[in-house]
Motif scaffolding. Structure first.
Motif, PDB file in Angstrom:
ATOM      1  N   GLU A  51      26.157  61.956  75.884  1.00  0.00           N
ATOM      2  CA  GLU A  51      27.058  63.020  76.336  1.00  0.00           C
ATOM      3  C   GLU A  51      27.921  63.521  75.174  1.00  0.00           C
ATOM      4  N   ILE A  52      27.982  64.846  75.034  1.00  0.00           N
ATOM      5  CA  ILE A  52      28.809  65.490  74.013  1.00  0.00           C
ATOM      6  C   ILE A  52      29.673  66.520  74.706  1.00  0.00           C
ATOM      7  N   SER A  53      30.976  66.404  74.572  1.00  0.00           N
ATOM      8  CA  SER A  53      31.919  67.338  75.188  1.00  0.00           C
ATOM      9  C   SER A  53      31.633  67.543  76.678  1.00  0.00           C
ATOM     10  N   LYS A  54      31.310  66.460  77.364  1.00  0.00           N
ATOM     11  CA  LYS A  54      31.016  66.445  78.804  1.00  0.00           C
ATOM     12  C   LYS A  54      29.735  67.197  79.175  1.00  0.00           C
ATOM     13  N   PHE A  55      28.844  67.400  78.206  1.00  0.00           N
ATOM     14  CA  PHE A  55      27.543  68.021  78.459  1.00  0.00           C
ATOM     15  C   PHE A  55      26.448  66.983  78.293  1.00  0.00           C
ATOM     16  N   ASN A  56      25.452  67.009  79.184  1.00  0.00           N
ATOM     17  CA  ASN A  56      24.289  66.129  79.070  1.00  0.00           C
ATOM     18  C   ASN A  56      23.055  66.882  78.578  1.00  0.00           C
ATOM     19  N   GLU A  57      23.165  68.224  78.512  1.00  0.00           N
ATOM     20  CA  GLU A  57      22.071  69.074  78.043  1.00  0.00           C
ATOM     21  C   GLU A  57      22.615  70.070  77.022  1.00  0.00           C
ATOM     22  N   GLY A  58      21.700  70.670  76.260  1.00  0.00           N
ATOM     23  CA  GLY A  58      22.099  71.686  75.299  1.00  0.00           C
ATOM     24  C   GLY A  58      20.965  72.665  75.052  1.00  0.00           C
ATOM     25  N   LEU A  59      21.315  73.838  74.547  1.00  0.00           N
ATOM     26  CA  LEU A  59      20.324  74.864  74.190  1.00  0.00           C
ATOM     27  C   LEU A  59      20.032  74.729  72.697  1.00  0.00           C
ATOM     28  N   ARG A  78      31.959  77.989  59.139  1.00  0.00           N
ATOM     29  CA  ARG A  78      32.105  78.999  60.190  1.00  0.00           C
ATOM     30  C   ARG A  78      31.531  78.511  61.518  1.00  0.00           C
ATOM     31  N   VAL A  79      30.362  77.869  61.472  1.00  0.00           N
ATOM     32  CA  VAL A  79      29.694  77.396  62.691  1.00  0.00           C
ATOM     33  C   VAL A  79      30.516  76.270  63.336  1.00  0.00           C
ATOM     34  N   ARG A  80      31.158  75.463  62.516  1.00  0.00           N
ATOM     35  CA  ARG A  80      31.944  74.327  63.001  1.00  0.00           C
ATOM     36  C   ARG A  80      33.007  74.739  64.018  1.00  0.00           C
ATOM     37  N   ILE A  81      33.597  75.914  63.856  1.00  0.00           N
ATOM     38  CA  ILE A  81      34.703  76.324  64.720  1.00  0.00           C
ATOM     39  C   ILE A  81      34.285  77.225  65.886  1.00  0.00           C
ATOM     40  N   MET A  82      32.991  77.447  66.044  1.00  0.00           N
ATOM     41  CA  MET A  82      32.515  78.247  67.173  1.00  0.00           C
ATOM     42  C   MET A  82      32.609  77.419  68.451  1.00  0.00           C
ATOM     43  N   ASP A  83      33.195  77.992  69.499  1.00  0.00           N
ATOM     44  CA  ASP A  83      33.374  77.285  70.761  1.00  0.00           C
ATOM     45  C   ASP A  83      32.053  76.957  71.454  1.00  0.00           C
ATOM     46  N   SER A  84      31.068  77.815  71.311  1.00  0.00           N
ATOM     47  CA  SER A  84      29.810  77.638  72.029  1.00  0.00           C
ATOM     48  C   SER A  84      28.886  76.598  71.387  1.00  0.00           C
ATOM     49  N   VAL A  85      29.174  76.183  70.143  1.00  0.00           N
ATOM     50  CA  VAL A  85      28.337  75.218  69.433  1.00  0.00           C
ATOM     51  C   VAL A  85      28.859  73.806  69.692  1.00  0.00           C
ATOM     52  N   ILE A  86      27.954  72.923  70.180  1.00  0.00           N
ATOM     53  CA  ILE A  86      28.382  71.539  70.376  1.00  0.00           C
ATOM     54  C   ILE A  86      27.880  70.616  69.269  1.00  0.00           C
ATOM     55  N   ARG A  87      26.796  70.994  68.568  1.00  0.00           N
ATOM     56  CA  ARG A  87      26.311  70.251  67.405  1.00  0.00           C
ATOM     57  C   ARG A  87      25.548  71.192  66.484  1.00  0.00           C
ATOM     58  N   TYR A  88      25.531  70.856  65.189  1.00  0.00           N
ATOM     59  CA  TYR A  88      24.780  71.639  64.200  1.00  0.00           C
ATOM     60  C   TYR A  88      24.429  70.737  63.032  1.00  0.00           C
ATOM     61  N   LEU A  89      23.413  71.109  62.282  1.00  0.00           N
ATOM     62  CA  LEU A  89      23.026  70.371  61.082  1.00  0.00           C
ATOM     63  C   LEU A  89      22.206  71.297  60.199  1.00  0.00           C
ATOM     64  N   ILE A  90      22.583  71.375  58.928  1.00  0.00           N
ATOM     65  CA  ILE A  90      21.805  72.151  57.968  1.00  0.00           C
ATOM     66  C   ILE A  90      21.126  71.166  57.025  1.00  0.00           C
ATOM     67  N   THR A  91      19.804  71.290  56.895  1.00  0.00           N
ATOM     68  CA  THR A  91      19.050  70.437  55.984  1.00  0.00           C
ATOM     69  C   THR A  91      18.257  71.302  55.016  1.00  0.00           C
ATOM     70  N   LYS A  92      18.077  70.789  53.810  1.00  0.00           N
ATOM     71  CA  LYS A  92      17.273  71.485  52.815  1.00  0.00           C
ATOM     72  C   LYS A  92      15.808  71.134  53.051  1.00  0.00           C
ATOM     73  N   VAL A  93      14.966  72.139  53.076  1.00  0.00           N
ATOM     74  CA  VAL A  93      13.530  71.943  53.318  1.00  0.00           C
ATOM     75  C   VAL A  93      12.823  71.862  51.974  1.00  0.00           C
ATOM     76  N   GLU A  94      12.120  70.768  51.747  1.00  0.00           N
ATOM     77  CA  GLU A  94      11.334  70.623  50.527  1.00  0.00           C
ATOM     78  C   GLU A  94       9.999  71.317  50.728  1.00  0.00           C
ATOM     79  N   GLU A  95       9.624  72.130  49.770  1.00  0.00           N
ATOM     80  CA  GLU A  95       8.375  72.895  49.918  1.00  0.00           C
ATOM     81  C   GLU A  95       7.196  72.179  49.344  1.00  0.00           C
TER      82      GLU A  95
END
Length: 95
Positions: A51-59, A78-95
């Protein structure tokens, strides 16, 4: 230019219009800091591992983009402070 993937989880109670606006806002941040969105992969509503912020599901969205090395930090701040975002992660993609 490096290739990155942004995984973002929105709150499941968002209306269709609000979800689209939030996704456009995230893509706007990417282009604002010199990035180019290559692909947006929508996984839809999924069950969360715990559970994250009282949610059991996410889009789930995965956005692949190219940008300079300084862009991910700016996008995260910027994404960190968006109300609609409950989690995020940026990863570098190796080609």
């Amino acid at each position: 230019m490096n290739k990155y993937e942004l995984a973002v989880v929105f709150a499941p109670n968002l209306e269709e219009e609000a979800k689209n606006a939030a996704l456009e806002k995230v893509q706007g941040y990417i282009t604002r800091f010199g990035g180019t969105v290559e692909k947006v992969d929508e996984w839809g509503k999924r069950k969360l591992a715990y559970e994250i912020s009282k949610f059991n599901e996410g889009l789930y969205y995965f956005i692949t983009f190219t940008a300079d090395a300084s862009a991910p930090a700016e996008i995260e701040s910027r994404v960190r402070i968006m109300d609609s975002v409950i989690r995020y992660l940026i990863t570098k993609v190796e080609e």
